[in-house]
Scaffold this motif. Structure first.
Motif, PDB file in Angstrom:
ATOM      1  N   GLU A 373      -5.655 -25.592 -67.123  1.00 28.67           N
ATOM      2  CA  GLU A 373      -5.938 -24.743 -68.275  1.00 28.67           C
ATOM      3  C   GLU A 373      -5.626 -23.280 -67.982  1.00 28.67           C
ATOM      4  N   THR A 374      -4.354 -23.033 -67.652  1.00 28.58           N
ATOM      5  CA  THR A 374      -3.855 -21.667 -67.492  1.00 28.58           C
ATOM      6  C   THR A 374      -2.696 -21.466 -68.462  1.00 28.58           C
ATOM      7  N   GLU A 375      -2.524 -20.252 -68.912  1.00 27.37           N
ATOM      8  CA  GLU A 375      -1.509 -19.945 -69.901  1.00 27.37           C
ATOM      9  C   GLU A 375      -0.122 -20.359 -69.408  1.00 27.37           C
ATOM     10  N   GLY A 376       0.602 -21.111 -70.256  1.00 28.07           N
ATOM     11  CA  GLY A 376       1.966 -21.521 -69.930  1.00 28.07           C
ATOM     12  C   GLY A 376       2.081 -22.827 -69.196  1.00 28.07           C
ATOM     13  N   ALA A 377       0.968 -23.423 -68.791  1.00 27.78           N
ATOM     14  CA  ALA A 377       1.031 -24.687 -68.045  1.00 27.78           C
ATOM     15  C   ALA A 377       1.521 -25.816 -68.944  1.00 27.78           C
ATOM     16  N   TRP A 378       2.402 -26.669 -68.400  1.00 30.03           N
ATOM     17  CA  TRP A 378       2.926 -27.790 -69.186  1.00 30.03           C
ATOM     18  C   TRP A 378       1.832 -28.813 -69.517  1.00 30.03           C
ATOM     19  N   ASN A 379       0.785 -28.839 -68.689  1.00 35.25           N
ATOM     20  CA  ASN A 379      -0.308 -29.799 -68.875  1.00 35.25           C
ATOM     21  C   ASN A 379      -1.644 -29.081 -69.102  1.00 35.25           C
ATOM     22  N   TRP A 380      -1.629 -28.099 -70.010  1.00 35.29           N
ATOM     23  CA  TRP A 380      -2.869 -27.394 -70.313  1.00 35.29           C
ATOM     24  C   TRP A 380      -3.931 -28.364 -70.812  1.00 35.29           C
TER      25      TRP A 380
END
Length: 563
Positions: A373-380
């Motif tokens: 759950e970080t900005e830009g992560a493909w697997n948020w």
């Protein structure tokens, strides 16, 4: 186990007349599948074969994993559950084509179960995935098609252009939800080698149905050959080679949770699909069964603690001597809250293990594949497992999963496909620290010649020795610890165990034998008996892999390289 289930368990343990006995010695109860009552509160699934073990356990088929206490009589080792490494090049496949967008421009390019397999006959990795089809059906707000990709190494994927929709990699144009693409290595008809269980919208009433299709290569599919009745979305299929039956894992509602699971099985996939329908727990159905509901150990969302967790999906595949289950463990929030807050729902993937294909044991509820759950992560958020996984690639297992990143186009969108890698057999290990520990098995029988282990004793002071005992616990002459060639300073997924006067265990074949492992400063992952010095396990190879037998079982290849 809670006492209120003891009567239920006792019934299924003693009602074994005419029951099938599996290759691991487990006797399936009658009736099969078992018919448990739908629960009104959360509890873990009972696992009868752990309470009532076979007197002697055959271990001829597959690597023997310590994912539960089935094989263990006594030990002072510590069980450790492991998680994989995420590939640094993730995502390995993401939406790049206009036909992968919905009508509102929301991009999708990832399996929704679907399938990622290694085809040993073509020596190539194959992937089927859900993609948006907005450019094809502009009148529909969110229509999804099935697309196809290939890879030579499992990391770099090519979206192969085919002729179903010229100029695209679309292989099926039916409006769909989840799907299962299954490589049936036991199918004798080459035209049915690939099976496609697609959750499609009925053209007449817009309800979901399972539709079964066939293919020889997975690129061109037949028309539907069987259809189900009305079902819920997010349902998948699998084959259990231990029982020789196909099964459907169905979304189902119980008093505990609307995200529970139902089950149906049959030896024939067309009959299976034809018998499937929505299941009511207040009716005694001769085919459909309540399977399980989320239990009291499910992970909760720290930001939405009021949400009762559920099981969003459950994919199953045979691996070595077990059936491996991948739970999409849902922690919320509900869709309307996600839309309001502009976030993805949280689904993480956790694992369970079964030795009969129905009862699954979960040594931990912690995430095996977690969101980021970080900005830009493909697997948020909203990770979902892929059928066919794991693939066996040398000393590693390749798992794939879908993930969704935050976006402003449509909250529940922007799916991509990621890869994670785990040591072969590396789900669970039995660990010893500085002080030497031991593990003694239950009585076993085997017909193999050579004993192999998957072990890491590379640290200073690390060692593994194996002693063979008779059924009463006495050391068998020539196979004591003092006779064993101790393994030290090694970290291998396949190591042969020998003794001073015995390089093999042929003379003990067919006899009841206990194994006693002595371990220090290391991890023991698995053991197995092989007829070959090269160490093939005769276990099931899940989604396959380079250099493996195309028949789906780990057996020695012919000198010519043909299976």
């Amino acid at each position: 186990m809670k006492t209120k289930f003891s009567g239920i368990l006792l019934f299924f343990l003693v009602a074994t007349a005419s029951a099938q006995t599996l290759s691991n010695g487990i006797q399936l109860p009658e009736p099969w599948p078992p018919q448990y009552p739908v629960p009104a509160e959360r509890h873990e699934m009972p696992v009868p074969y752990l309470l009532h073990k076979p007197r002697v356990m055959p271990v001829n088929n597959g690597r023997q994993l310590f994912v539960d206490d089935f094989l263990i009589s006594q030990t002072n080792l510590r069980r450790v559950c492991h998680t994989p490494d995420f590939y640094r090049g993730n995502p390995v496949l993401e939406p790049t084509e206009k036909w992968e967008n919905t009508t509102e421009g929301a991009p999708y390019a990832a399996p929704f179960s679907d399938g990622i397999w290694y085809d040993e006959k073509e020596n190539i990795y194959k992937m089927w995935y859900l993609a948006g089809a907005g450019t094809m059906h502009k009148e529909s707000n969110q229509t999804f098609y099935t697309c196809y990709a290939e890879s030579k190494d499992g990391k770099k994927w090519t979206k192969v252009k085919l002729d179903v929709v010229p100029g695209t990699n679309i292989v099926d144009t039916c409006m769909r939800d989840a799907a299962t693409v299954w490589l049936d290595r036991f199918e004798k008809d080459p035209r049915k080698r690939w099976k496609f269980f697609n959750i499609e919208r009925s053209s007449s009433d817009k309800r979901w149905q399972v539709v079964l299709k066939y293919s020889s290569d997975g690129r061109k599919w037949s028309r539907g050959v069987a259809q189900s009745g009305d079902i819920y979305d997010r349902s998948t299929a699998f084959y259990n080679p231990f029982t020789h039956r196909w099964a459907l894992s169905l979304r189902y509602a119980t008093p505990v949770s609307g995200r529970s699971r139902a089950y149906i099985e049959n030896a024939d996939p067309e009959t299976l699909v034809s018998l499937t329908h929505r299941f009511r727990y207040d009716i005694a159905d001769r085919n459909m069964r309540f399977w399980f509901a989320p239990d009291d150990k499910e992970l909760r969302h720290e930001k939405y603690p009021e949400v009762d967790p559920g099981i969003y999906n459950f994919d199953v595949i045979p691996y070595e001597s077990i059936m491996l289950g991948q739970y999409a463990a849902w922690a919320g929030p509900e869709n309307n809250v996600c839309k309001r807050d502009g976030i993805q729902k949280r689904n993480v993937i956790s694992l369970g293990y079964s030795r009969d294909g129905f009862h699954f044991y979960r040594p931990t509820h912690e995430a095996f594949m977690n969101v980021n759950e970080t900005e830009g992560a493909w697997n948020w958020g909203n990770m979902q497992s892929a059928n066919g996984t794991p693939l066996i690639v040398g000393d590693s297992l390749y798992f794939y999963a879908s993930g969704r990143r935050l976006n402003k186009i449509m909250w529940d969108s922007y799916t991509s496909t990621g890869l994670v890698m785990l040591r072969r057999d590396g789900f669970v290990s039995m660990r010893a620290g500085r002080k030497e520990g031991f593990l003694t098995t239950e009585p076993l029988t085997f017909d193999g010649k050579y004993l192999f282990v998957n072990v890491d004793v590379r640290r200073k002071g690390g060692l593994l020795a194996v002693e063979l005992l008779d059924i009463d616990g006495h050391v068998i002459p020539g196979y004591g610890r003092k006779d064993c060639h101790v393994l030290r300073g090694m970290d291998k997924t396949k190591l042969r165990v020998t003794w001073k006067k015995h390089g093999e265990v042929t003379t003990l074949a067919g006899k009841a034998v206990r194994m006693k492992f002595y371990l220090a400063r290391g991890d023991l992952y698995a053991f197995w008996l092989s007829p070959w010095e090269s160490g093939e396990s005769r276990g099931f190879t899940a989604g396959g892999g380079p250099g493996l037998n195309a028949g789906g079982v780990d057996v020695k290849l012919l000198v010519s390289g043909k299976n």
